[in-house]
Design an enzyme around this catalytic site. Structure first.
Site, PDB file in Angstrom:
ATOM      1  N   LYS A  81      -4.055   2.861  -3.312  1.00 30.38           N
ATOM      2  CA  LYS A  81      -5.491   3.286  -3.806  1.00 30.38           C
ATOM      3  C   LYS A  81      -5.003   4.938  -4.697  1.00 30.38           C
ATOM      4  O   LYS A  81      -5.782   5.276  -5.464  1.00 30.38           O
ATOM      5  CB  LYS A  81      -6.283   3.546  -3.083  1.00 30.38           C
ATOM      6  CG  LYS A  81      -6.996   2.138  -2.666  1.00 30.38           C
ATOM      7  CD  LYS A  81      -8.269   1.779  -2.002  1.00 30.38           C
ATOM      8  CE  LYS A  81      -8.492   0.572  -1.442  1.00 30.38           C
ATOM      9  NZ  LYS A  81      -8.065   0.120  -0.405  1.00 30.38           N
ATOM     10  N   ASP A 118       0.912  -1.076  -0.026  1.00 30.75           N
ATOM     11  CA  ASP A 118      -0.231  -0.164  -0.136  1.00 30.75           C
ATOM     12  C   ASP A 118       0.811   1.251  -0.017  1.00 30.75           C
ATOM     13  O   ASP A 118       2.066   1.194   0.281  1.00 30.75           O
ATOM     14  CB  ASP A 118      -0.712   0.064   1.123  1.00 30.75           C
ATOM     15  CG  ASP A 118      -1.952  -0.951   1.312  1.00 30.75           C
ATOM     16  OD1 ASP A 118      -2.589  -0.958   0.220  1.00 30.75           O
ATOM     17  OD2 ASP A 118      -2.387  -1.066   2.511  1.00 30.75           O
ATOM     18  N   MET A 129      -8.201   9.192   9.540  1.00 32.21           N
ATOM     19  CA  MET A 129      -8.844   9.515   8.333  1.00 32.21           C
ATOM     20  C   MET A 129      -9.743  10.698   8.768  1.00 32.21           C
ATOM     21  O   MET A 129     -10.824  10.687   8.350  1.00 32.21           O
ATOM     22  CB  MET A 129      -9.434   8.396   7.892  1.00 32.21           C
ATOM     23  CG  MET A 129      -8.479   7.450   7.484  1.00 32.21           C
ATOM     24  SD  MET A 129      -9.406   6.049   6.627  1.00 32.21           S
ATOM     25  CE  MET A 129      -9.967   5.109   8.322  1.00 32.21           C
TER      26      MET A 129
HETATM   27  C1  LIG Z   1      -6.464   3.509   5.903  1.00 32.80           C
HETATM   28  S1  LIG Z   1      -6.320   4.091   7.587  1.00 32.80           S
HETATM   29  C2  LIG Z   1      -4.913   2.683   7.715  1.00 32.80           C
HETATM   30  C3  LIG Z   1      -4.581   2.653   9.193  1.00 32.80           C
HETATM   31  C4  LIG Z   1      -3.274   1.696   9.689  1.00 32.80           C
HETATM   32  N1  LIG Z   1      -3.959   0.269   9.217  1.00 32.80           N
HETATM   33  C5  LIG Z   1      -3.020   1.762  11.019  1.00 32.80           C
HETATM   34  O1  LIG Z   1      -3.117   0.757  11.849  1.00 32.80           O
HETATM   35  O2  LIG Z   1      -2.065   2.730  11.228  1.00 32.80           O
HETATM   36  C6  LIG Z   1      -5.203   5.392   7.088  1.00 32.80           C
HETATM   37  C7  LIG Z   1      -4.990   6.347   8.286  1.00 32.80           C
HETATM   38  O3  LIG Z   1      -4.150   6.070   9.084  1.00 32.80           O
HETATM   39  C8  LIG Z   1      -3.669   7.209   9.655  1.00 32.80           C
HETATM   40  N2  LIG Z   1      -2.222   7.074   9.283  1.00 32.80           N
HETATM   41  C9  LIG Z   1      -1.390   5.854   9.053  1.00 32.80           C
HETATM   42  N3  LIG Z   1      -0.102   6.263   8.835  1.00 32.80           N
HETATM   43  C10 LIG Z   1      -0.017   7.460   9.507  1.00 32.80           C
HETATM   44  C11 LIG Z   1       1.144   7.961   9.746  1.00 32.80           C
HETATM   45  N4  LIG Z   1       2.420   7.544   9.431  1.00 32.80           N
HETATM   46  N5  LIG Z   1       0.976   9.419  10.263  1.00 32.80           N
HETATM   47  C12 LIG Z   1      -0.101   9.974  10.651  1.00 32.80           C
HETATM   48  N6  LIG Z   1      -1.151   9.199  10.310  1.00 32.80           N
HETATM   49  C13 LIG Z   1      -1.174   8.093   9.771  1.00 32.80           C
HETATM   50  C14 LIG Z   1      -4.174   8.428   9.054  1.00 32.80           C
HETATM   51  O4  LIG Z   1      -5.201   8.950   9.703  1.00 32.80           O
HETATM   52  C15 LIG Z   1      -4.472   7.831   7.667  1.00 32.80           C
HETATM   53  O5  LIG Z   1      -5.447   8.520   6.865  1.00 32.80           O
END
Ligand SMILES: C[S@@+](CC[C@H](N)C(=O)[O-])C[C@H]1O[C@@H](n2cnc3c(N)ncnc32)[C@H](O)[C@@H]1O
Length: 373
Positions: free
Chosen positions: A55, A33, A169
């Site tokens: 995506k 991803d 998100m």
């Molecule tokens: C589709 S979700 C996936 C979450 C992921 N599975 C997790 O456990 O962190 C994507 C969201 O996770 C958050 N996110 C993921 N990685 C991030 C990062 N390095 N810094 C800040 N937000 C992050 C944001 O809110 C982003 O929009």
């Protein structure tokens, strides 16, 4: 063979689990991803197939296409790693992918990852719980499936739970979310923070209150934290000496990793741009072997780089052939290669350049004495 749903962690490659690294090392196919750190792909074998299904990437795949890819590759009997940002079961559609594979009769295993919900605040110096003041944390999505046409998140009730609220998100809907949390009873001066690109060199934290957070220049991907702990500023990650610096490492890939790791540990964003390519000699090493066949005729053997030292030792075969020959090395890395083979250089100039060798070289070799460089 098995499809492994592996959590890649939040961005810092060091936060991948050991199990995740083991599986990447034996992967035939890696399906990854946007949010998985690009350098993790280097852990897979060079000939592994790498498929970007981000995506938002150009040509990014739909969820149905990802399912189809997983089933197709899962059926080939190859080892497939499905690498997902953070944890595969935290807002990552891991359950859907697993169900599709189950249905197709393909074995699946899950390797949890460190979720951004906890790690991004932690790297910004925000603990999600704190004794007495913040005794729980609730992780909520701020972006529900638009096709549902209704919202299942009861923000007013979440406001009443009392602990820390961690929103993933949430950037696009932050004005509605903030308003509804206040409607649920949270005071406008409740601390709020948004951590963007948490655990990565680009990490940036905006601190505000529930009443002002929607007016801030937020951008995805961010983890938004609401609650007393969002006022904590135990920042450490951004305080490292090279944080915010981008450093280009020009060494050959085989020799870059130690330097890269050390720069990374001090907070730098490191870009590998190898300007040197180390290849075999055009004669396949015949010249080196021929010179080393007569190494006993030389007074000095000079090795000028770690790579040169390693190749010389490999061509030499038996270190006893160096009996009586003095050894000079340029640079501590070169000396280290020699000492690993229990050879201590007789000469190690203070300056790691050819001129340093000239300055430090003792008396000129006697007439007729030979130096092999
Ligand atoms: C589709 S979700 C996936 C979450 C992921 N599975 C997790 O456990 O962190 C994507 C969201 O996770 C958050 N996110 C993921 N990685 C991030 C990062 N390095 N810094 C800040 N937000 C992050 C944001 O809110 C982003 O929009």
């Amino acid at each position: 063979m098995t499809v492994y749903l592996v959590g890649a962690g939040p961005g810092d490659p060091g936060l991948l689990t050991r199990r995740g690294a083991e599986l990447l090392a034996i992967a035939d196919v890696v399906i990854y991803d946007r949010l998985s750190a690009p350098s993790l792909l280097d852990l897979a074998p060079a000939d592994a197939e790498r498929i970007n299904v981000g995506k938002r990437s150009p040509g990014g795949a739909t969820q149905d296409e990802i399912h189809e890819l997983l089933v197709r590759h899962g059926r080939t009997g190859r080892t497939v790693v499905r690498l997902k940002g953070g944890d595969p079961f935290v807002f990552a559609r891991g359950a859907e992918e697993m169900a599709v594979l189950y249905e197709a009769g393909i074995p699946v295993e899950v390797v949890p990852g460190i979720t951004s919900a906890i790690a991004a605040p932690a790297y910004a110096g925000i603990p999600v719980t704190r004794r007495f003041s913040s005794t729980s944390f609730t992780v909520v999505t701020g972006h529900e499936d638009p096709t549902k046409g209704r919202t299942e998140v009861d923000w007013e009730s979440i406001a009443k739970v009392g602990g820390t609220i961690v929103i993933l998100m949430g950037v696009a809907n932050i004005d509605t979310i903030a308003a509804r949390l206040q409607a649920g009873g949270l005071a406008p001066d409740t601390p709020a923070a948004a951590v963007r690109w948490g655990t990565r060199p680009e990490q940036h934290t905006i601190r505000a209150t529930l009443g002002t957070i929607a007016a801030q220049p937020l951008a995805a991907p961010s983890v938004i934290v609401v609650g007393e702990v969002a006022g904590d500023d135990l920042a450490w990650y951004t305080h490292r000496p090279l944080f915010g610096r981008s450093i280009v490492v020009t060494r050959a890939p085989q020799q870059a990793s130690r330097l890269t790791d050390r720069l990374h540990d001090r907070g730098a964003s490191v870009l590998g741009v190898p300007t040197i390519d180390i290849v075999d000699a055009a004669d396949g090493g015949a010249g080196l072997r021929a010179a080393l066949d007569r190494v006993g005729d030389y007074e000095w053997l000079v090795v000028t780089s770690p790579n040169g030292a390693a190749r010389t030792l490999a061509a030499l075969g038996d270190a006893r052939r160096l009996a009586g020959v003095k050894l000079a090395a340029i640079g501590p890395g070169t000396a280290e290669v020699l000492t690993r083979s229990l050879l201590t250089p007789d000469l190690l100039p203070d300056r790691y350049v050819a001129e340093g060798l000239l300055e430090a070289f003792p008396d000129p070799p006697a007439p007729g004495a030979k130096v092999l460089l």
